[in-house]
Design a protein around this motif. Structure first.
Motif, PDB file in Angstrom:
ATOM      1  N   ASP A 117      -0.903   0.664 -10.174  1.00  0.00           N
ATOM      2  CA  ASP A 117      -2.213   1.303 -10.102  1.00  0.00           C
ATOM      3  C   ASP A 117      -2.637   1.799 -11.481  1.00  0.00           C
ATOM      4  O   ASP A 117      -3.690   1.427 -12.003  1.00  0.00           O
ATOM      5  CB  ASP A 117      -2.171   2.464  -9.111  1.00  0.00           C
ATOM      6  CG  ASP A 117      -3.555   2.987  -8.753  1.00  0.00           C
ATOM      7  OD1 ASP A 117      -4.540   2.322  -9.088  1.00  0.00           O
ATOM      8  OD2 ASP A 117      -3.651   4.059  -8.130  1.00  0.00           O
ATOM      9  N   TYR A 137       8.935  -1.379  -3.337  1.00  0.00           N
ATOM     10  CA  TYR A 137       8.741  -2.102  -2.082  1.00  0.00           C
ATOM     11  C   TYR A 137       9.865  -3.117  -1.873  1.00  0.00           C
ATOM     12  O   TYR A 137      10.377  -3.289  -0.764  1.00  0.00           O
ATOM     13  CB  TYR A 137       7.418  -2.863  -2.088  1.00  0.00           C
ATOM     14  CG  TYR A 137       6.187  -2.045  -2.310  1.00  0.00           C
ATOM     15  CD1 TYR A 137       5.816  -1.042  -1.421  1.00  0.00           C
ATOM     16  CD2 TYR A 137       5.359  -2.275  -3.412  1.00  0.00           C
ATOM     17  CE1 TYR A 137       4.676  -0.299  -1.618  1.00  0.00           C
ATOM     18  CE2 TYR A 137       4.213  -1.533  -3.617  1.00  0.00           C
ATOM     19  CZ  TYR A 137       3.879  -0.546  -2.725  1.00  0.00           C
ATOM     20  OH  TYR A 137       2.748   0.189  -2.927  1.00  0.00           O
ATOM     21  N   ILE A 181       2.306  -7.107   1.115  1.00  0.00           N
ATOM     22  CA  ILE A 181       1.984  -6.094   0.111  1.00  0.00           C
ATOM     23  C   ILE A 181       2.090  -6.749  -1.254  1.00  0.00           C
ATOM     24  O   ILE A 181       3.184  -7.046  -1.743  1.00  0.00           O
ATOM     25  CB  ILE A 181       2.930  -4.888   0.205  1.00  0.00           C
ATOM     26  CG1 ILE A 181       2.788  -4.205   1.564  1.00  0.00           C
ATOM     27  CG2 ILE A 181       2.650  -3.898  -0.917  1.00  0.00           C
ATOM     28  CD1 ILE A 181       3.737  -3.042   1.774  1.00  0.00           C
ATOM     29  N   GLY A 237       5.853  -1.808  -7.709  1.00  0.00           N
ATOM     30  CA  GLY A 237       5.251  -0.711  -6.967  1.00  0.00           C
ATOM     31  C   GLY A 237       6.271   0.074  -6.172  1.00  0.00           C
ATOM     32  O   GLY A 237       7.263  -0.467  -5.689  1.00  0.00           O
ATOM     33  N   ASN A 293       2.635   4.732  -3.839  1.00  0.00           N
ATOM     34  CA  ASN A 293       1.647   4.299  -2.866  1.00  0.00           C
ATOM     35  C   ASN A 293       1.147   5.448  -2.016  1.00  0.00           C
ATOM     36  O   ASN A 293      -0.009   5.470  -1.587  1.00  0.00           O
ATOM     37  CB  ASN A 293       2.247   3.209  -1.976  1.00  0.00           C
ATOM     38  CG  ASN A 293       1.226   2.455  -1.164  1.00  0.00           C
ATOM     39  OD1 ASN A 293       1.288   2.422   0.056  1.00  0.00           O
ATOM     40  ND2 ASN A 293       0.260   1.848  -1.822  1.00  0.00           N
ATOM     41  N   ILE A 294       2.009   6.440  -1.803  1.00  0.00           N
ATOM     42  CA  ILE A 294       1.609   7.626  -1.045  1.00  0.00           C
ATOM     43  C   ILE A 294       0.869   8.613  -1.925  1.00  0.00           C
ATOM     44  O   ILE A 294      -0.202   9.122  -1.576  1.00  0.00           O
ATOM     45  CB  ILE A 294       2.849   8.287  -0.414  1.00  0.00           C
ATOM     46  CG1 ILE A 294       3.438   7.382   0.677  1.00  0.00           C
ATOM     47  CG2 ILE A 294       2.516   9.667   0.156  1.00  0.00           C
ATOM     48  CD1 ILE A 294       4.796   7.843   1.185  1.00  0.00           C
ATOM     49  N   ASN A 334      -0.840   8.362  -4.671  1.00  0.00           N
ATOM     50  CA  ASN A 334      -2.166   8.085  -5.228  1.00  0.00           C
ATOM     51  C   ASN A 334      -3.287   8.344  -4.231  1.00  0.00           C
ATOM     52  O   ASN A 334      -4.464   8.345  -4.595  1.00  0.00           O
ATOM     53  CB  ASN A 334      -2.248   6.666  -5.804  1.00  0.00           C
ATOM     54  CG  ASN A 334      -2.244   5.569  -4.757  1.00  0.00           C
ATOM     55  OD1 ASN A 334      -2.383   5.812  -3.564  1.00  0.00           O
ATOM     56  ND2 ASN A 334      -2.069   4.334  -5.215  1.00  0.00           N
ATOM     57  N   SER A 343      -4.726   6.719  -1.835  1.00  0.00           N
ATOM     58  CA  SER A 343      -5.723   5.699  -1.509  1.00  0.00           C
ATOM     59  C   SER A 343      -5.932   5.602   0.002  1.00  0.00           C
ATOM     60  O   SER A 343      -4.968   5.605   0.772  1.00  0.00           O
ATOM     61  CB  SER A 343      -5.279   4.336  -2.045  1.00  0.00           C
ATOM     62  OG  SER A 343      -6.124   3.308  -1.558  1.00  0.00           O
ATOM     63  N   GLY A 396      -4.107   2.373   1.082  1.00  0.00           N
ATOM     64  CA  GLY A 396      -2.717   2.133   0.738  1.00  0.00           C
ATOM     65  C   GLY A 396      -1.996   1.464   1.891  1.00  0.00           C
ATOM     66  O   GLY A 396      -2.250   1.757   3.068  1.00  0.00           O
ATOM     67  N   ASP A 397      -1.078   0.567   1.586  1.00  0.00           N
ATOM     68  CA  ASP A 397      -0.428  -0.207   2.638  1.00  0.00           C
ATOM     69  C   ASP A 397       0.612   0.588   3.420  1.00  0.00           C
ATOM     70  O   ASP A 397       0.755   0.417   4.632  1.00  0.00           O
ATOM     71  CB  ASP A 397       0.244  -1.446   2.031  1.00  0.00           C
ATOM     72  CG  ASP A 397      -0.768  -2.502   1.616  1.00  0.00           C
ATOM     73  OD1 ASP A 397      -1.537  -2.942   2.477  1.00  0.00           O
ATOM     74  OD2 ASP A 397      -0.786  -2.880   0.431  1.00  0.00           O
ATOM     75  N   ILE A 455      -5.638  -6.394  -1.218  1.00  0.00           N
ATOM     76  CA  ILE A 455      -5.715  -5.047  -0.665  1.00  0.00           C
ATOM     77  C   ILE A 455      -6.305  -5.107   0.744  1.00  0.00           C
ATOM     78  O   ILE A 455      -6.967  -6.067   1.118  1.00  0.00           O
ATOM     79  CB  ILE A 455      -6.557  -4.123  -1.569  1.00  0.00           C
ATOM     80  CG1 ILE A 455      -7.957  -4.710  -1.769  1.00  0.00           C
ATOM     81  CG2 ILE A 455      -5.875  -3.903  -2.899  1.00  0.00           C
ATOM     82  CD1 ILE A 455      -8.854  -3.844  -2.623  1.00  0.00           C
TER      83      ILE A 455
END
Length: 492
Positions: free
Chosen positions: A234, A276, A297, A306, A311-312, A314, A316, A319-320, A390
């Protein structure tokens, strides 16, 4: 190990192996990328610049690191990988590939023999991804090859001859340079692990690699204005696309005490720095329904870089990981200095761009409780491209069924609101209801009370709502009616 911060030794240079050479750099800015260093400083121009955002794979190189004493090489995107993050790593570029006789490597030879290249611009990156797979799989399947190539775009050759090359590549793996030199590389990287804090800078822009998690916690609590960088999937785009300054920056992607993975009967604990890719074995063993979702992902390079925590943290709304983790009842551990607090993941997200995280506080780990008896779980992702894209919207779903009744329902959506959010009205419609198609139809209609989705360039509000309703019906078809639903032509 004590969590109390100590005063670590300070080293004023980063050091890593580049192919067969020791590299030591003291003048490094946080925004200096590996790609620019390779091409401009070392004239290793086989690594190409294409999209500059980690999408096309033309810049793919391998990065080897010690993981619990074992040396693992993973493909990464050099365009969004910062130099300061490479301390104590082995970087391998296309120029280092060779066969036992000094000629073409078996992967390169197969690409030639099976006509896997036309213009050749994307070919070095494709070769590096296939090389990473070649080292790990003696006889890769077509599915494994396609997964390895998810992060590599080729606009003129077409993938059929490339896949055939991947299937045909053979050769003696024990004679490969990385195999022959493995013991020496492990010894070098082990020797370099000195437990020091690394501080480098260029033109007044400082980059720091903390000695460990305690040192990171101390540095961040002292100056919460630091940009925290783990995988850079990111933050890398902040630099390459928006030209944003990120100094001072803390690089935490290789802190061993943020990379723990522990499993017991109660569930799974993963450190925030777990990528990941590293999460896959433990995660899919405990939650098999995440296997297909997880493979979508990013591409292999993005999954190798990543991190779960990034991912948490940020925040978003697309987020996946958060939607599926919330549906599983995940809990976060947040840390500031040596103080910690634990909270449900769903409470971490307050509003768009706003999380329940104090200045100087960071995500340290995530806990995923094991599925209860009678649980039925699923994870769905809708995106414009099937691979490496995304989310338009995503759904994590967990139901507990006893007899013919639903006793608990958890639905968490991404892309339907300004944060990952549970569908409480839909959950209420299902709780205590029969495990039947009519119940899921009622839950689908209840989504109107849960969300008022936005229209943006990914999808209209109408599309999002219609698709969200259909995903609930899909859950019933797969888990209740026993009719698996797959995209046309999808092999995974």
């Amino acid at each position: 190990m004590s969590d109390k911060p100590r005063t670590p030794e300070i080293r004023r240079e980063i050091r890593f192996l580049l192919n067969g050479e020791d590299v030591r750099l003291s003048e490094v800015a946080p925004t200096d990328t590996l790609l620019d260093f390779l091409r401009l400083n070392r004239r290793l121009t086989g690594t190409k610049e294409g999209c500059a955002e980690g999408d096309c794979g033309a810049c793919t190189v391998l990065v080897g690191r010690l993981e619990e004493g074992d040396l693992r090489y993973r493909p990464i995107n050099a365009c969004i990988r910062f130099l300061a993050s490479l301390d104590n790593a082995h970087v391998v570029t296309i120029e280092y590939l060779r066969g036992p006789d000094g000629g073409l490597h078996p992967v390169q030879r197969a690409m030639v023999e099976y006509h896997g290249a036309q213009c050749g611009f994307c070919t070095p990156g494709i070769v590096m991804s296939l090389y990473a797979l070649w080292m790990e799989a003696d006889a890769p399947t077509e599915d494994q090859i396609e997964t390895a190539l998810q992060g590599n775009l080729c606009r003129c050759t077409g993938y059929a001859p490339i896949v055939r090359a991947g299937l045909a590549a053979g050769g003696d793996r024990s004679a490969d340079p990385l195999a022959v030199e493995r013991a020496a590389v492990v010894a070098k990287l082990s020797e370099w692990r000195d437990g020091a804090r690394v501080e480098v800078a260029r033109d007044g822009a400082a980059a720091t690699v903390p000695a460990d998690a305690a040192d990171f916690a101390s540095l961040l609590s002292e100056n919460s204005e630091n940009t925290v960088i783990a995988g850079a999937t990111d933050v890398g785009l902040w630099v390459t696309k928006e030209f944003r300054p990120i100094a001072p920056a803390l690089f935490i992607g290789d802190l061993p005490d943020l990379q723990r993975i522990e499993r017991d009967d109660g569930g799974l604990i993963m450190g925030a720095g777990v990528s990941y890719e590293r999460a896959i074995p433990a995660l899919t063993a405990m939650f098999p329904h995440l296997a297909e979702y997880w493979s979508r992902i990013g591409g292999w390079q993005v999954r190798s870089m990543g991190t779960i925590g990034g991912n948490i943290a940020n925040g978003s709304p697309i987020g996946d990981a958060p939607p599926v983790f919330i549906a599983l009842g995940a809990e976060l551990t947040l840390r500031r200095g040596d103080a910690r607090r634990r909270m449900p993941l769903e409470e971490f997200f307050i509003d768009y761009g706003k999380q329940d995280r104090a200045a100087g506080e960071f995500v340290e780990s995530v806990f995923l409780p094991a599925l209860p008896d009678g649980a039925k779980a699923a994870a769905y992702k809708i995106s414009k491209r099937r691979e490496e894209d995304i989310s338009t919207l995503a759904l994590g779903a967990t139901l507990v069924v006893k007899g013919d009744r639903i006793v608990e329902a958890r639905f968490s959506f991404g892309g339907m609101a300004g944060t990952p959010k549970r569908a409480t009205a839909a959950e209420a419609a299902l709780t205590s209801a029969p495990f039947a198609a009519e119940s899921f139809d009622a839950a689908a209609e209840a989504l109107e009370a849960d969300f008022q989705p936005l229209t943006d360039w990914r999808a209209t509000a109408e599309y999002r709502m219609t698709t969200a309703k259909n995903l609930l019906r899909r859950f019933w078809l797969e888990k209740g009616a026993g009719e698996p639903v797959r995209l046309a032509g999808a092999s995974r």
